[in-house]
Design a protein around this motif. Sequence first.
Motif, PDB file in Angstrom:
ATOM      1  N   LYS A 262      79.997  18.718  34.754  1.00  0.00           N
ATOM      2  CA  LYS A 262      78.539  18.898  34.767  1.00  0.00           C
ATOM      3  C   LYS A 262      78.051  19.650  33.538  1.00  0.00           C
ATOM      4  O   LYS A 262      77.095  19.253  32.904  1.00  0.00           O
ATOM      5  CB  LYS A 262      78.096  19.775  35.958  1.00  0.00           C
ATOM      6  CG  LYS A 262      78.232  19.231  37.291  1.00  0.00           C
ATOM      7  CD  LYS A 262      77.568  20.152  38.313  1.00  0.00           C
ATOM      8  CE  LYS A 262      78.036  21.593  38.320  1.00  0.00           C
ATOM      9  NZ  LYS A 262      79.414  21.839  38.693  1.00  0.00           N
TER      10      LYS A 262
ATOM     11  N   THR B  10      74.044  27.882  35.716  1.00  0.00           N
ATOM     12  CA  THR B  10      73.844  28.880  36.778  1.00  0.00           C
ATOM     13  C   THR B  10      75.173  29.372  37.347  1.00  0.00           C
ATOM     14  O   THR B  10      75.253  30.479  37.863  1.00  0.00           O
ATOM     15  CB  THR B  10      72.965  28.336  37.919  1.00  0.00           C
ATOM     16  OG1 THR B  10      73.610  27.208  38.508  1.00  0.00           O
ATOM     17  CG2 THR B  10      71.586  27.953  37.426  1.00  0.00           C
TER      18      THR B  10
ATOM     19  N   ALA C  97      77.590  30.282  35.564  1.00  0.00           N
ATOM     20  CA  ALA C  97      77.919  31.427  34.710  1.00  0.00           C
ATOM     21  C   ALA C  97      77.260  32.692  35.245  1.00  0.00           C
ATOM     22  O   ALA C  97      77.803  33.793  35.121  1.00  0.00           O
ATOM     23  CB  ALA C  97      77.465  31.161  33.281  1.00  0.00           C
TER      24      ALA C  97
ATOM     25  N   TYR D  74      76.602  33.394  38.500  1.00  0.00           N
ATOM     26  CA  TYR D  74      77.402  33.867  39.650  1.00  0.00           C
ATOM     27  C   TYR D  74      78.736  34.439  39.171  1.00  0.00           C
ATOM     28  O   TYR D  74      79.257  35.393  39.732  1.00  0.00           O
ATOM     29  CB  TYR D  74      77.604  32.741  40.678  1.00  0.00           C
ATOM     30  CG  TYR D  74      76.311  32.370  41.359  1.00  0.00           C
ATOM     31  CD1 TYR D  74      75.830  33.132  42.434  1.00  0.00           C
ATOM     32  CD2 TYR D  74      75.526  31.318  40.902  1.00  0.00           C
ATOM     33  CE1 TYR D  74      74.618  32.829  43.037  1.00  0.00           C
ATOM     34  CE2 TYR D  74      74.313  31.008  41.502  1.00  0.00           C
ATOM     35  CZ  TYR D  74      73.864  31.764  42.564  1.00  0.00           C
ATOM     36  OH  TYR D  74      72.657  31.475  43.156  1.00  0.00           O
TER      37      TYR D  74
ATOM     38  N   VAL E  40      84.828  34.083  42.740  1.00  0.00           N
ATOM     39  CA  VAL E  40      83.401  33.781  42.621  1.00  0.00           C
ATOM     40  C   VAL E  40      82.778  33.156  43.880  1.00  0.00           C
ATOM     41  O   VAL E  40      81.622  33.443  44.214  1.00  0.00           O
ATOM     42  CB  VAL E  40      83.107  32.926  41.353  1.00  0.00           C
ATOM     43  CG1 VAL E  40      83.739  31.556  41.408  1.00  0.00           C
ATOM     44  CG2 VAL E  40      81.617  32.784  41.111  1.00  0.00           C
ATOM     45  N   SER E  41      83.539  32.338  44.602  1.00  0.00           N
ATOM     46  CA  SER E  41      82.927  31.665  45.763  1.00  0.00           C
ATOM     47  C   SER E  41      82.387  32.638  46.808  1.00  0.00           C
ATOM     48  O   SER E  41      81.253  32.473  47.268  1.00  0.00           O
ATOM     49  CB  SER E  41      83.908  30.683  46.403  1.00  0.00           C
ATOM     50  OG  SER E  41      83.914  29.498  45.661  1.00  0.00           O
TER      51      SER E  41
ATOM     52  N   ALA F 282      79.176  34.062  45.682  1.00  0.00           N
ATOM     53  CA  ALA F 282      78.055  33.103  45.715  1.00  0.00           C
ATOM     54  C   ALA F 282      77.559  32.838  47.140  1.00  0.00           C
ATOM     55  O   ALA F 282      76.579  32.121  47.310  1.00  0.00           O
ATOM     56  CB  ALA F 282      78.461  31.800  45.035  1.00  0.00           C
TER      57      ALA F 282
ATOM     58  N   GLY G 212      74.263  23.435  38.428  1.00  0.00           N
ATOM     59  CA  GLY G 212      74.736  24.337  39.481  1.00  0.00           C
ATOM     60  C   GLY G 212      75.093  23.601  40.747  1.00  0.00           C
ATOM     61  O   GLY G 212      75.673  22.506  40.701  1.00  0.00           O
ATOM     62  N   ARG G 213      74.738  24.200  41.888  1.00  0.00           N
ATOM     63  CA  ARG G 213      75.050  23.596  43.195  1.00  0.00           C
ATOM     64  C   ARG G 213      73.791  23.340  44.024  1.00  0.00           C
ATOM     65  O   ARG G 213      73.768  22.493  44.891  1.00  0.00           O
ATOM     66  CB  ARG G 213      75.947  24.542  44.021  1.00  0.00           C
ATOM     67  CG  ARG G 213      77.227  24.965  43.359  1.00  0.00           C
ATOM     68  CD  ARG G 213      78.166  23.789  43.193  1.00  0.00           C
ATOM     69  NE  ARG G 213      79.489  24.217  42.752  1.00  0.00           N
ATOM     70  CZ  ARG G 213      79.784  24.587  41.520  1.00  0.00           C
ATOM     71  NH1 ARG G 213      78.866  24.592  40.581  1.00  0.00           N
ATOM     72  NH2 ARG G 213      81.015  24.944  41.202  1.00  0.00           N
ATOM     73  N   ASP G 214      72.758  24.154  43.757  1.00  0.00           N
ATOM     74  CA  ASP G 214      71.561  24.112  44.603  1.00  0.00           C
ATOM     75  C   ASP G 214      70.297  23.929  43.780  1.00  0.00           C
ATOM     76  O   ASP G 214      69.215  24.299  44.206  1.00  0.00           O
ATOM     77  CB  ASP G 214      71.459  25.436  45.390  1.00  0.00           C
ATOM     78  CG  ASP G 214      71.401  26.650  44.473  1.00  0.00           C
ATOM     79  OD1 ASP G 214      71.747  26.511  43.276  1.00  0.00           O
ATOM     80  OD2 ASP G 214      70.998  27.723  44.930  1.00  0.00           O
TER      81      ASP G 214
ATOM     82  N   ARG H  76      87.328  26.017  46.553  1.00  0.00           N
ATOM     83  CA  ARG H  76      85.940  26.192  46.118  1.00  0.00           C
ATOM     84  C   ARG H  76      85.042  25.088  46.682  1.00  0.00           C
ATOM     85  O   ARG H  76      83.922  25.352  47.102  1.00  0.00           O
ATOM     86  CB  ARG H  76      85.860  26.248  44.590  1.00  0.00           C
ATOM     87  CG  ARG H  76      86.317  27.583  44.071  1.00  0.00           C
ATOM     88  CD  ARG H  76      85.660  27.913  42.779  1.00  0.00           C
ATOM     89  NE  ARG H  76      86.345  27.246  41.688  1.00  0.00           N
ATOM     90  CZ  ARG H  76      85.784  27.039  40.500  1.00  0.00           C
ATOM     91  NH1 ARG H  76      84.551  27.404  40.274  1.00  0.00           N
ATOM     92  NH2 ARG H  76      86.456  26.464  39.544  1.00  0.00           N
TER      93      ARG H  76
ATOM     94  N   ARG I  47      79.023  26.878  53.084  1.00  0.00           N
ATOM     95  CA  ARG I  47      78.341  28.176  53.253  1.00  0.00           C
ATOM     96  C   ARG I  47      76.984  27.963  53.932  1.00  0.00           C
ATOM     97  O   ARG I  47      76.394  26.867  53.872  1.00  0.00           O
ATOM     98  CB  ARG I  47      78.205  28.897  51.916  1.00  0.00           C
ATOM     99  CG  ARG I  47      77.312  28.191  50.965  1.00  0.00           C
ATOM    100  CD  ARG I  47      77.048  29.023  49.724  1.00  0.00           C
ATOM    101  NE  ARG I  47      76.286  28.222  48.809  1.00  0.00           N
ATOM    102  CZ  ARG I  47      76.654  27.929  47.574  1.00  0.00           C
ATOM    103  NH1 ARG I  47      77.771  28.393  47.080  1.00  0.00           N
ATOM    104  NH2 ARG I  47      75.887  27.176  46.817  1.00  0.00           N
TER     105      ARG I  47
HETATM  106  O1   DC Z   1      80.011  25.839  38.172  1.00  0.00           O
HETATM  107  P1   DC Z   1      81.002  26.991  38.264  1.00  0.00           P
HETATM  108  O2   DC Z   1      82.377  26.546  38.686  1.00  0.00           O
HETATM  109  O3   DC Z   1      81.038  27.822  37.041  1.00  0.00           O
HETATM  110  O4   DC Z   1      80.429  27.893  39.459  1.00  0.00           O
HETATM  111  C1   DC Z   1      81.051  29.071  39.850  1.00  0.00           C
HETATM  112  C2   DC Z   1      80.803  29.337  41.317  1.00  0.00           C
HETATM  113  O5   DC Z   1      79.433  29.656  41.547  1.00  0.00           O
HETATM  114  C3   DC Z   1      81.173  28.220  42.274  1.00  0.00           C
HETATM  115  O6   DC Z   1      82.033  28.716  43.280  1.00  0.00           O
HETATM  116  C4   DC Z   1      79.889  27.809  42.917  1.00  0.00           C
HETATM  117  C5   DC Z   1      78.926  28.916  42.632  1.00  0.00           C
HETATM  118  N1   DC Z   1      77.608  28.423  42.281  1.00  0.00           N
HETATM  119  C6   DC Z   1      76.642  28.402  43.266  1.00  0.00           C
HETATM  120  O7   DC Z   1      76.924  28.754  44.404  1.00  0.00           O
HETATM  121  N2   DC Z   1      75.383  28.007  42.973  1.00  0.00           N
HETATM  122  C7   DC Z   1      75.067  27.605  41.738  1.00  0.00           C
HETATM  123  N3   DC Z   1      73.821  27.219  41.465  1.00  0.00           N
HETATM  124  C8   DC Z   1      76.049  27.592  40.725  1.00  0.00           C
HETATM  125  C9   DC Z   1      77.325  27.992  41.033  1.00  0.00           C
END
Ligand code: DC
Length: 229
Positions: free
Chosen positions: A16, A34, A36, A38, A104-105, A108, A134-136, A185, A192
């Motif tokens: 991504k 994003t 980075a 977290y 990190v998880s 987050a 990111g994720r969200d 992860r 969550r």
């Molecule tokens: O994309 P990454 O692997 O660098 O993300 C690190 C952690 O942060 C991963 O466990 C998920 C979390 N994360 C999140 O919960 N929400 C986001 N917008 C971005 C990352």
Amino acid sequence: MKKIIIAIDGFSSCGKSTMAKDLAKEIGYIYVDTGAMYRAVTLFALRNDCFINDSEVNVEKLERKMNEISITFAINKETGRPDTYLNAENVEKEIRSMDVSSHVSPIATVPFVRKAMVAQQQKMGDKKGLVMDGRDIGTTVFPSAELKIYVTASAEIRAKRRFDELKAKGITANFDDILKNVNERDYIDTHRDISPLCKAEDAILLDNSNMTIAEQKQWLLDKYREAAE
Ligand code: DC
């Protein structure tokens, strides 16, 4: 072309960030990673002893210290890409370590951490012209983003990419450990309570398991042109 917000969500290590960074550079948009943010909170938590038994987050302690955390980005003149700063210290390298990746998880999943990060991310989108990954992002941060992409690839392929990336940087790692970390992860990210990773209804799905970086780049550029017309 109008200025838009591009939200790119998906599993960890599915490329991504590379896609998002390349697109932002090509079209002159600001890029925000994003994950980075977290990761920077996680580095802070590790340095400030905010974990119990090295696994559980010491939520009370971290909450007391949240106002000591400032996360910013600045373009690295050599790479042309944004580096992450934690309290004015460039932590771009430190936040990519296995130690941060494996802590990190749980960070987050902490509600006040997410609330603070989401508020900062929304502010960055005030003027549009932004690619955020990111994720969200498409579900919570910018539910009305003009272009939403949901990226996926098999866990094995993602672990192999991460392994090759570390190897290229001269970091020795074990493939099975990386695969385990990717699977863990994925599980935490999708299960969550707050803002779990899921595809926004109006997001476009991209499975890049068998795509080259150049193919993805072109695919994304085409989607951007359609959305920004
Ligand atoms: O994309 P990454 O692997 O660098 O993300 C690190 C952690 O942060 C991963 O466990 C998920 C979390 N994360 C999140 O919960 N929400 C986001 N917008 C971005 C990352």
